[in-house]
Structures are given as structure tokens and as C-alpha cells.
Write a protein that holds these residues in place. Structure first.
Motif, PDB file in Angstrom:
ATOM      1  N   ILE A  59       0.885  -1.170   0.000  1.00 25.65           N
ATOM      2  CA  ILE A  59       0.000   0.000   0.000  1.00 25.65           C
ATOM      3  C   ILE A  59       0.920   1.217   0.000  1.00 25.65           C
ATOM      4  O   ILE A  59       1.641   1.469   0.965  1.00 25.65           O
ATOM      5  N   LEU A  60       0.910   1.964  -1.096  1.00 24.20           N
ATOM      6  CA  LEU A  60       1.884   3.038  -1.290  1.00 24.20           C
ATOM      7  C   LEU A  60       1.544   4.298  -0.506  1.00 24.20           C
ATOM      8  O   LEU A  60       0.375   4.578  -0.224  1.00 24.20           O
ATOM      9  N   TYR A  61       2.594   5.057  -0.212  1.00 23.48           N
ATOM     10  CA  TYR A  61       2.441   6.301   0.537  1.00 23.48           C
ATOM     11  C   TYR A  61       1.519   7.272  -0.197  1.00 23.48           C
ATOM     12  O   TYR A  61       0.690   7.944   0.396  1.00 23.48           O
ATOM     13  N   SER A  62       1.681   7.334  -1.531  1.00 25.24           N
ATOM     14  CA  SER A  62       0.883   8.261  -2.324  1.00 25.24           C
ATOM     15  C   SER A  62       0.549   7.602  -3.660  1.00 25.24           C
ATOM     16  O   SER A  62       1.074   6.537  -3.982  1.00 25.24           O
ATOM     17  N   ASN A  63      -0.300   8.244  -4.449  1.00 24.07           N
ATOM     18  CA  ASN A  63      -0.749   7.625  -5.690  1.00 24.07           C
ATOM     19  C   ASN A  63       0.296   7.698  -6.802  1.00 24.07           C
ATOM     20  O   ASN A  63       1.099   8.625  -6.861  1.00 24.07           O
ATOM     21  N   ILE A  64       0.223   6.711  -7.691  1.00 21.60           N
ATOM     22  CA  ILE A  64       1.106   6.662  -8.863  1.00 21.60           C
ATOM     23  C   ILE A  64       0.235   6.604 -10.120  1.00 21.60           C
ATOM     24  O   ILE A  64      -0.962   6.342 -10.050  1.00 21.60           O
ATOM     25  N   ASP A  65       0.866   6.852 -11.250  1.00 25.24           N
ATOM     26  CA  ASP A  65       0.189   6.770 -12.541  1.00 25.24           C
ATOM     27  C   ASP A  65       0.347   5.343 -13.046  1.00 25.24           C
ATOM     28  O   ASP A  65       1.412   4.961 -13.531  1.00 25.24           O
ATOM     29  N   LYS A  66      -0.717   4.559 -12.918  1.00 25.87           N
ATOM     30  CA  LYS A  66      -0.570   3.125 -13.243  1.00 25.87           C
ATOM     31  C   LYS A  66      -0.357   2.873 -14.724  1.00 25.87           C
ATOM     32  O   LYS A  66       0.200   1.857 -15.106  1.00 25.87           O
ATOM     33  N   GLU A  67      -0.785   3.809 -15.584  1.00 22.34           N
ATOM     34  CA  GLU A  67      -0.593   3.628 -17.029  1.00 22.34           C
ATOM     35  C   GLU A  67       0.873   3.801 -17.419  1.00 22.34           C
ATOM     36  O   GLU A  67       1.386   3.101 -18.275  1.00 22.34           O
ATOM     37  N   LYS A  68       1.552   4.759 -16.777  1.00 21.55           N
ATOM     38  CA  LYS A  68       2.942   5.052 -17.152  1.00 21.55           C
ATOM     39  C   LYS A  68       3.950   4.179 -16.407  1.00 21.55           C
ATOM     40  O   LYS A  68       5.098   4.072 -16.812  1.00 21.55           O
ATOM     41  N   SER A  69       3.536   3.604 -15.294  1.00 21.34           N
ATOM     42  CA  SER A  69       4.462   2.799 -14.492  1.00 21.34           C
ATOM     43  C   SER A  69       4.743   1.472 -15.195  1.00 21.34           C
ATOM     44  O   SER A  69       3.907   0.959 -15.924  1.00 21.34           O
ATOM     45  N   ARG A  70       5.950   0.942 -14.979  1.00 21.67           N
ATOM     46  CA  ARG A  70       6.378  -0.264 -15.689  1.00 21.67           C
ATOM     47  C   ARG A  70       7.047  -1.253 -14.741  1.00 21.67           C
ATOM     48  O   ARG A  70       7.646  -0.867 -13.745  1.00 21.67           O
ATOM     49  N   SER A  71       7.010  -2.533 -15.119  1.00 18.27           N
ATOM     50  CA  SER A  71       7.782  -3.527 -14.377  1.00 18.27           C
ATOM     51  C   SER A  71       8.638  -4.320 -15.352  1.00 18.27           C
ATOM     52  O   SER A  71       8.228  -4.550 -16.489  1.00 18.27           O
TER      53      SER A  71
END
Length: 164
Positions: A59-71
Motif C-alpha cells: 500500500i503506497l504512501y501516495s498515488n502513482i500513474d498506473k498507465e505510465k508505471s512499468r515492471s
């Protein structure tokens, strides 16, 4: 050791104003499940020398952009680039809950202080490009600017022949 209990994998993290780097330190993890959502990351996979099962929801501290994030799944680990929803102040910690986790460490190889990131304004996001370059290779340290400082200190060691 009971195998029914899945445990969180060891993780290292670092950040810039606009991204969070998350490295899940599990070797030979074939086809892991990674779900990136705005406020959390879900990971499930089997790996390491003991072929251990890992599962955890971060559970992250703050929100991220899930479309731009990569693994990126590698032989030695899984690397995630999480693009922050809002560029700005550094997160004080990775997870929403401010609890010390024994499996969570700072990735000092990638860490830059908030002040440092101001100085390198060539290109819009050189860090992201540098990161992608590093990910292409097998961790060849030559593209990491933080190592330059260490090399300067090493040159002083020439005066110490006693150590050989």
C-alpha cells in the motif's frame, strides 16, 4: 518452515521527484503476478535458491500513474518504475503505514537527495532514461553518476602502499 505462509519478498527502493524505483529482490522468478494500481502494488511469485513463495500487497504512501508505471522481470530481480501521480516533494517513506519493515531497504545505489535532483536539468527526465539504460545492461555500473564521487576518493589511496 511452513510453505503455506507466503512472505513479503525483500525490496529496495529509491525515488526522484517524479518516480519511485522499486526492486523486488527475488532471483529466477518466472512469470510473477504483478498488479500495479494507483495506490498499491500486488506481487506474487516464486523464486530464490529455495524456490520460496512470495506474496505481498504494497500500500503506497501516495498515488502513482498506473498507465505510465512499468515492471521489468530480470534473472536476478524484478524492477518497477512507478511514475508518481504528482511530481513534487519526496515521499517520506514508501508505504502508507509508517512501520519499519525488515524486508524493506533503501537502494542507496539509486538514491538521490531531494536537493541533488535539481542540479541535473539536462533533458526533461534524464533519470528515467538513465534508468532504462541501466535496465538494458546487467547492472554495468558505468552509467551510474553516483559512483564518480567514490572514484575520486579512491585516488587518495595511492599513497597507502602498506595495504598490499
Amino acid at each position: 518452515m511452513s510453505s503455506s505462509q507466503n512472505s513479503p519478498p525483500p525490496v529496495a527502493w529509491a525515488q526522484r521527484k517524479n518516480v519511485v524505483f522499486l526492486t523486488i529482490c527475488v532471483e529466477d522468478c518466472k512469470e510473477p503476478t504483478i498488479t500495479i494500481q494507483e495506490d498499491k502494488i500486488y506481487f506474487k511469485g516464486t523464486g530464490g535458491t529455495e524456490k520460496k513463495d512470495y506474496e505481498y500487497t504494497y500500500i503506497l504512501y501516495s498515488n502513482i500513474d498506473k498507465e505510465k508505471s512499468r515492471s521489468f522481470v530480470r534473472d536476478r530481480n524484478i524492477e518497477l518504475i512507478l511514475v508518481k501521480k504528482e511530481e513534487g516533494p519526496f515521499w517520506p517513506h514508501l508505504l502508507k503505514e509508517k512501520v519499519k519493515q525488515h524486508w524493506l531497504k533503501v537502494d542507496f545505489g539509486r538514491w538521490k537527495d531531494e536537493d541533488d535532483s535539481e542540479d541535473e536539468g539536462e533533458g526533461q527526465n534524464p533519470d528515467l532514461e538513465e534508468m532504462m539504460r541501466q535496465m538494458g545492461g546487467l547492472g554495468g555500473g558505468d552509467s551510474r553518476p553516483s559512483l564518480d564521487d567514490l572514484e575520486d576518493e579512491d585516488s587518495d589511496d595511492d599513497d597507502l602502499p602498506d595495504l598490499e
